[in-house]
Design an enzyme around this catalytic site. Structure first.
Site, PDB file in Angstrom:
ATOM      1  N   ASP A 187       0.861  -0.716  -0.200  1.00 26.08           N
ATOM      2  CA  ASP A 187       0.177   0.321   0.067  1.00 26.08           C
ATOM      3  C   ASP A 187       1.251   1.292  -0.561  1.00 26.08           C
ATOM      4  O   ASP A 187       1.273   1.494   1.296  1.00 26.08           O
ATOM      5  CB  ASP A 187      -0.720  -0.008   1.379  1.00 26.08           C
ATOM      6  N   GLU A 221      -0.967  10.807   0.716  1.00 20.62           N
ATOM      7  CA  GLU A 221      -1.965   9.938   1.030  1.00 20.62           C
ATOM      8  C   GLU A 221      -2.594  10.051   2.046  1.00 20.62           C
ATOM      9  O   GLU A 221      -3.067   9.532   2.649  1.00 20.62           O
ATOM     10  CB  GLU A 221      -2.165   9.156  -0.849  1.00 20.62           C
ATOM     11  N   GLU A 222      -0.932   9.261   2.906  1.00 18.57           N
ATOM     12  CA  GLU A 222      -1.806   7.960   4.335  1.00 18.57           C
ATOM     13  C   GLU A 222      -1.431   9.238   4.752  1.00 18.57           C
ATOM     14  O   GLU A 222      -2.255   9.138   6.329  1.00 18.57           O
ATOM     15  CB  GLU A 222       0.074   7.773   3.974  1.00 18.57           C
ATOM     16  N   ASP A 242      -5.565   1.999  -5.180  1.00 18.90           N
ATOM     17  CA  ASP A 242      -5.038   1.366  -4.375  1.00 18.90           C
ATOM     18  C   ASP A 242      -4.795   0.539  -3.711  1.00 18.90           C
ATOM     19  O   ASP A 242      -5.266  -0.779  -4.753  1.00 18.90           O
ATOM     20  CB  ASP A 242      -5.207   2.528  -3.191  1.00 18.90           C
ATOM     21  N   HIS A 322      -1.396  -2.109   6.036  1.00 16.99           N
ATOM     22  CA  HIS A 322      -0.512  -1.367   7.347  1.00 16.99           C
ATOM     23  C   HIS A 322       0.025  -1.716   7.877  1.00 16.99           C
ATOM     24  O   HIS A 322       0.512  -1.822   9.086  1.00 16.99           O
ATOM     25  CB  HIS A 322      -1.914  -0.196   7.978  1.00 16.99           C
TER      26      HIS A 322
END
Length: 343
Positions: A187, A221-222, A242, A322
């Site tokens: 990711d 983005e995060e 994504d 994650h």
């Protein structure tokens, strides 16, 4: 045919995974993306914000399609140098302390290079800590132990380490013989690879799409504002490429491409979701339609910034998001198949 572009996508993803790029520290990764698209023969430029914009070609610029993926990842930042010589971290993005315990890391200083260390529970030896198993892992109960002979705050400062320094974690990238791709930060670097594969398909096939297609590789983005500014005009539809969610309550597997119908920000454009389903079926892509309970994407950041466009979200299925993530080369291929079905 598709296996060629799948393998190219995985190759580019692996190369990108080797470049540290937590949000706020992404210049090297962006330079890599720009250079590699230029090698393929596409026009690319770096945005003021630090992202990369690529023109993939096509005719109708007034009805353009934008593909968005992000190269920034989770990471940490030094927020305190302790009297013991250990470092306290604050997270960048949705990093969870439980997922990085006992992981090797790199502390990037502003002037004196990079130092290695390991993120550990405070007092991590089971032989001396009777509360080891019961201690809740957090950024208050864990710390970075530097691979240097430091025993005080002054010792650390003499190395040139300071508050605000970026901390990067090892991706530990592995491709298994059975086709599984294991790594931190799939990711969303796997999706960047997928767009590389799609772009090479366009170039090799000498295809000029009926509508203009652009790609935007964002770098925040995060932390929620990656695509809040767009580098092209005429965009009427945006698709975030994504990760697809894999876990309890969703249908997608690591070997499929996931099409998101709704996430934490609400439903995606009904017409765009329908088009994505049609594109998957047209090319024989194995897909699943899912609702993601805890998720947000770049295209939603664009909408919140006021852009008037339809929006959708796809991605290869990724397990253990994650954390130490896992996908499969079939998920990569199915994602490329779907994208080609939009032509």
């Amino acid at each position: 045919m598709y296996s060629k572009y799948r393998d190219f996508a995985v190759e580019k993803a692996v190369e990108l995974l080797s470049i540290d790029s937590p949000s706020g520290y992404t210049a090297r990764a962006a330079e890599y993306i720009k250079a590699e698209f230029e090698k393929l023969g596409f026009d690319a430029f770096t945005t003021v914000k630090g992202g990369v914009a690529v023109d993939l070609g096509g005719k109708d610029k007034s009805n353009a399609l934008l593909l968005e993926a992000h190269t920034d990842t989770l990471g940490g930042m030094v927020c305190e140098i302790k009297s013991s010589g250990r470092l306290k971290l604050t997270k960048i993005g949705g990093l969870n302390a439980c997922n990085i315990e006992a992981e090797n890391c790199r502390v990037v200083t502003r002037k004196s290079g990079i130092y290695t260390g390991c993120f550990q529970l405070i007092n991590p030896s089971l032989h001396v800590n009777g509360d080891y198993s019961d201690t809740k892992r957090s950024f208050d109960t864990c710390e970075v132990v530097l691979d240097e002979d430091v025993r005080s705050q002054d010792d650390v400062k003499k190395l040139g380490i300071s508050v605000g320094d970026i901390v990067c974690f090892d991706p530990r990238t592995v491709i298994t013989e059975s086709g599984y791709i294991k790594s931190r930060f799939l990711d969303d670097k796997l999706s960047v690879g997928i767009i590389f594969g799609f772009a090479k398909y366009l170039k090799d096939s000498n295809i000029t799409p009926a509508r203009r297609i652009y790609a935007h590789f964002t770098v925040y983005e995060e932390v929620g504002h990656g695509a809040s500014a767009l580098p092209f005009d005429g965009i009427t539809e945006m698709i975030s490429v994504d990760m697809g969610c894999v876990g309890d309550g969703v249908q997608c597997t690591e070997r499929q491409v996931s099409i998101c119908a709704k996430d934490s920000g609400g439903p995606y454009c009904y017409e765009t979701v329908n088009r994505l389903i049609e594109a998957a079926e047209k090319t024989g892509a194995d897909y699943a339609v899912d609702v993601y309970p805890f998720y947000g994407s770049d295209v939603e950041a664009s909408l919140r910034a006021g852009y008037d466009a339809r929006h959708g979200l796809i991605g290869a299925g990724v397990y253990a998001s994650h954390g130490y993530e896992r996908s499969h080369i079939d998920g990569v291929e199915n994602s490329i198949r779907l994208l080609t079905g939009l032509l």
